[in-house]
Scaffold this motif. Structure first.
Motif, PDB file in Angstrom:
ATOM      1  N   SER A 173       0.850  -1.187   0.000  1.00 18.53           N
ATOM      2  CA  SER A 173       0.000   0.000   0.000  1.00 18.53           C
ATOM      3  C   SER A 173       0.882   1.231   0.000  1.00 18.53           C
ATOM      4  CB  SER A 173      -0.890  -0.002   1.249  1.00 18.53           C
ATOM      5  OG  SER A 173      -1.684   1.141   1.257  1.00 18.53           O
ATOM      6  N   LYS A 174       0.858   1.973  -1.104  1.00 25.68           N
ATOM      7  CA  LYS A 174       1.725   3.134  -1.248  1.00 25.68           C
ATOM      8  C   LYS A 174       0.874   4.393  -1.335  1.00 25.68           C
ATOM      9  CE  LYS A 174       5.179   0.417  -3.704  1.00 25.68           C
ATOM     10  NZ  LYS A 174       5.948   0.259  -4.943  1.00 25.68           N
ATOM     11  N   PHE A 206       8.375   5.880 -13.007  1.00 23.03           N
ATOM     12  CA  PHE A 206       6.914   5.885 -12.964  1.00 23.03           C
ATOM     13  C   PHE A 206       6.324   4.491 -12.746  1.00 23.03           C
ATOM     14  CE2 PHE A 206       7.784  10.006 -14.604  1.00 23.03           C
ATOM     15  CZ  PHE A 206       6.733  10.796 -14.163  1.00 23.03           C
ATOM     16  N   LEU A 207       7.178   3.544 -12.374  1.00 23.87           N
ATOM     17  CA  LEU A 207       6.720   2.215 -11.951  1.00 23.87           C
ATOM     18  C   LEU A 207       5.858   1.538 -13.016  1.00 23.87           C
ATOM     19  CD1 LEU A 207       5.693   3.229  -8.311  1.00 23.87           C
ATOM     20  CD2 LEU A 207       7.911   2.337  -9.074  1.00 23.87           C
ATOM     21  N   VAL A 208       6.272   1.715 -14.285  1.00 26.48           N
ATOM     22  CA  VAL A 208       5.546   1.108 -15.395  1.00 26.48           C
ATOM     23  C   VAL A 208       5.913  -0.368 -15.467  1.00 26.48           C
ATOM     24  CG1 VAL A 208       5.166   1.090 -17.890  1.00 26.48           C
ATOM     25  CG2 VAL A 208       5.504   3.261 -16.686  1.00 26.48           C
ATOM     26  N   ARG A 209       4.918  -1.224 -15.346  1.00 24.92           N
ATOM     27  CA  ARG A 209       5.150  -2.661 -15.360  1.00 24.92           C
ATOM     28  C   ARG A 209       5.025  -3.185 -16.784  1.00 24.92           C
ATOM     29  NH1 ARG A 209       2.437  -1.414 -10.687  1.00 24.92           N
ATOM     30  NH2 ARG A 209       3.528  -1.992  -8.766  1.00 24.92           N
ATOM     31  N   ALA A 210       6.168  -3.365 -17.414  1.00 29.94           N
ATOM     32  CA  ALA A 210       6.231  -3.887 -18.781  1.00 29.94           C
ATOM     33  C   ALA A 210       7.514  -4.695 -18.902  1.00 29.94           C
ATOM     34  CB  ALA A 210       6.225  -2.745 -19.798  1.00 29.94           C
ATOM     35  N   ALA A 211       7.514  -5.694 -19.790  1.00 29.09           N
ATOM     36  CA  ALA A 211       8.686  -6.535 -19.952  1.00 29.09           C
ATOM     37  C   ALA A 211       9.898  -5.714 -20.365  1.00 29.09           C
ATOM     38  CB  ALA A 211       8.403  -7.630 -20.973  1.00 29.09           C
ATOM     39  N   SER A 212       9.695  -4.726 -21.219  1.00 27.46           N
ATOM     40  CA  SER A 212      10.780  -3.841 -21.663  1.00 27.46           C
ATOM     41  C   SER A 212      10.167  -2.600 -22.274  1.00 27.46           C
ATOM     42  CB  SER A 212      11.672  -4.545 -22.695  1.00 27.46           C
ATOM     43  OG  SER A 212      11.014  -4.620 -23.953  1.00 27.46           O
ATOM     44  N   LYS A 237       1.127   9.452  -5.786  1.00 25.75           N
ATOM     45  CA  LYS A 237       2.428   9.650  -5.155  1.00 25.75           C
ATOM     46  C   LYS A 237       3.387  10.328  -6.136  1.00 25.75           C
ATOM     47  CE  LYS A 237       6.160   7.153  -2.785  1.00 25.75           C
ATOM     48  NZ  LYS A 237       7.261   7.489  -3.702  1.00 25.75           N
ATOM     49  N   LEU A 238       3.366   9.889  -7.389  1.00 30.54           N
ATOM     50  CA  LEU A 238       4.216  10.481  -8.416  1.00 30.54           C
ATOM     51  C   LEU A 238       3.822  11.935  -8.680  1.00 30.54           C
ATOM     52  CD1 LEU A 238       4.259   7.397 -10.799  1.00 30.54           C
ATOM     53  CD2 LEU A 238       6.223   8.292  -9.538  1.00 30.54           C
ATOM     54  N   VAL A 239       2.512  12.196  -8.726  1.00 39.44           N
ATOM     55  CA  VAL A 239       2.053  13.574  -8.925  1.00 39.44           C
ATOM     56  C   VAL A 239       2.453  14.436  -7.738  1.00 39.44           C
ATOM     57  CG1 VAL A 239       0.031  15.060  -9.228  1.00 39.44           C
ATOM     58  CG2 VAL A 239       0.147  12.859 -10.413  1.00 39.44           C
ATOM     59  N   ARG A 240       2.364  13.870  -6.514  1.00 41.02           N
ATOM     60  CA  ARG A 240       2.761  14.617  -5.317  1.00 41.02           C
ATOM     61  C   ARG A 240       4.241  14.993  -5.384  1.00 41.02           C
ATOM     62  NH1 ARG A 240       0.391  17.755  -2.062  1.00 41.02           N
ATOM     63  NH2 ARG A 240      -1.341  16.275  -2.064  1.00 41.02           N
TER      64      ARG A 240
END
Length: 492
Positions: free
Chosen positions: A242-243, A376-382, A430-433
């Motif tokens: 929880s972030k 930005f914690l983008v969840r992608a293989a690459s 959180k990123l916007v903050r």
């Protein structure tokens, strides 16, 4: 996971369903059953595989392995397209056709003849509130009307399976209520109804069962007698960090960054307003669809025609909007869907990714993209992964990252977490903050009080095109008291 009664062959049964996109495993071993006459809720965090499951059932893609049966017989959605109707999170219709023509697409008698709008059931148009828009071109209408058109398109089909994927994200509370009435009516008629949603209250209220999908697998089934918002939330948060975005005021500057005066929409979507946005703050603009809130946010970025005065420090007029980045509520408008993740992350940065000879510096571009993907914690293989293969939440992170990469002094966002799960919402805010604490500002349009409470410093309450009140969100102890204050403001 299978249904509670494995001997019952009725309905749709997914067994060991697996879907791979290159190195990305969207579904690993999905097992579930949906019965006729019920609304089956599908919940899960960002990237869990919910949308992939919907796309397979809607024949928009096919599984890598695994089986699907309908009423005990092998079933291939690609061969039975007319049995399935879908309402997407992002409307997928034809902008050049009218509302009525869009409703008929796929059910017209001939694929070579343009559908005739006169064939649309007038009762259906009336019941979904589209009669006055029937002969207007869809592309000229607001997102909420487009989404209602896709709902009508689904309801007009004599399908056996109905897939609702975040169907009411652009609808008002009243319109959402009407949509759920339709869902219950379909279930009562013996149809198979899926509801994929991140709105826990709606899942708990309207579903007969809920299956929680985590990492491409059905983790748990919650039956009706156990179905509460708290139980769903608990299952979703198990194993998920929880972030929650901090609302600490440390470092907040009370200096005005942007100001508008006598600011008016030319088509009167909102009346003349006075508004200021401070450095270091997140300002929420909250109001129901049609209140003018969405148009106010768009106008600050130059995406709505207005009159009046706008200033940002020493800049005035059109020079201000060049310093404001914009992220649309329609992800397809903020992303290049034929590009990769990396290309979307650096495509706006022309001056930073070119060599002295004005050619593309691939090493610079890839370095920028890799950095943004991580930040930005983008969840992608690459970064080479096609943007279309990402979940909605990860696509949204890419859209926001692409906007903030321009290093604007302010960002304006329409429903920035629309269709995003609870853990990814916290990550995004959180990123916007972190962005606003660098002396910048953010303004976002939202219709959900809980999001405003969790993320904003102040809230501008919009009703009938007017700012009814500006509330200091940090002074409220809970979302319920904030909701009451907003309700009182709109009633005054």
């Amino acid at each position: 996971m299978s249904s509670t009664n494995s001997s019952d062959k009725s309905g749709i049964r997914l067994e060991h369903l697996r879907k791979e996109y290159g190195d990305t495993i969207a579904l690993e071993d999905l097992n579930l059953v949906a019965h006729p006459g019920e609304i089956l809720g599908i919940a899960g965090p960002n990237g869990a595989g919910k949308s992939t499951m919907v796309k397979i059932l809607a024949s928009e893609t096919n599984q890598t392995s695994g089986t699907i049966t309908l009423n005990g017989a092998p079933w291939d959605p690609r061969e039975h397209k007319k049995q399935v109707a879908i309402v997407h999170q992002e409307p997928q219709l034809f902008a050049n056709l009218t509302v009525a023509e869009n409703i008929l697409v796929g059910i017209e008698k001939s694929k070579y003849v343009r559908p005739k709008s006169s064939q649309v059931d007038q009762n259906l148009l009336d019941e979904v509130g589209l009669a006055e828009y029937a002969h207007r071109r869809l592309g000229s209408l607001p997102l909420a009307i487009q989404q209602r058109t896709e709902i009508a398109h689904a309801l007009a089909r004599s399908a056996d399976v109905f897939l609702f994927d975040e169907p009411n994200s652009a609808l008002t509370e009243e319109e959402s209520g009407e949509l759920f009435e339709w869902m219950h009516k379909l279930a009562n008629e013996g149809k198979i109804v899926f509801l994929v949603s991140h709105r826990l209250t709606e899942l708990a209220t309207h579903c007969d069962r809920i299956v929680v999908i985590i990492d491409g697998k059905a983790k748990v089934e919650i039956k009706k007698n156990e179905l509460t918002e708290e139980r769903i939330s608990r299952e979703l948060m198990t194993g998920v960090a929880s972030k929650r975005a901090s609302l600490a005021q440390a470092g907040k500057n009370t200096k005005d960054l942007l100001q508008v005066s006598d600011w008016k929409h030319v088509d009167e979507a909102f009346k003349p307003i006075e508004l200021s946005v401070m450095q270091g703050e997140i300002l929420a603009v909250i109001g129901v669809e049609g209140s003018g809130g969405r148009e106010i946010v768009r106008s600050l970025a130059g995406f709505a025609e207005t009159t009046g005065d706008i200033s940002m420090q020493d800049a005035k007029g059109s020079a201000v909007t060049k310093q404001v980045a914009f992220v649309s509520g329609d992800r397809s408008s903020s992303l290049f869907t034929n590009f990769s993740v990396g290309e979307n992350l650096y495509v706006r940065l022309e001056n930073r990714i070119k060599t002295k000879l004005r050619t593309l510096s691939k090493s610079s571009a890839r370095a920028i993209a890799e950095s943004a993907k991580s930040e930005f914690l983008v969840r992608a293989a690459s970064i080479d992964t096609p943007i279309r293969s990402l979940s909605g939440g990860n696509q949204q992170k890419v859209a926001i990252a692409s906007a903030l990469a321009l290093k604007p002094q302010m960002v304006a966002l329409e429903e920035p977490t629309r269709g995003v799960d609870i853990s990814s919402k916290a990550e995004i805010y959180k990123l916007v903050r972190e962005y606003v604490l660098q002396g910048n500002a953010a303004v976002f349009y939202c219709t959900e009080v809980s999001e405003v409470f969790d993320s904003a410093d102040r809230a501008a309450v919009i009703f009938d095109g007017k700012i009814k009140k500006i509330l200091d969100v940090t002074k409220f102890n809970d979302a319920e008291s904030l909701a009451e204050a907003i309700s009182q403001a709109t009633a005054s």
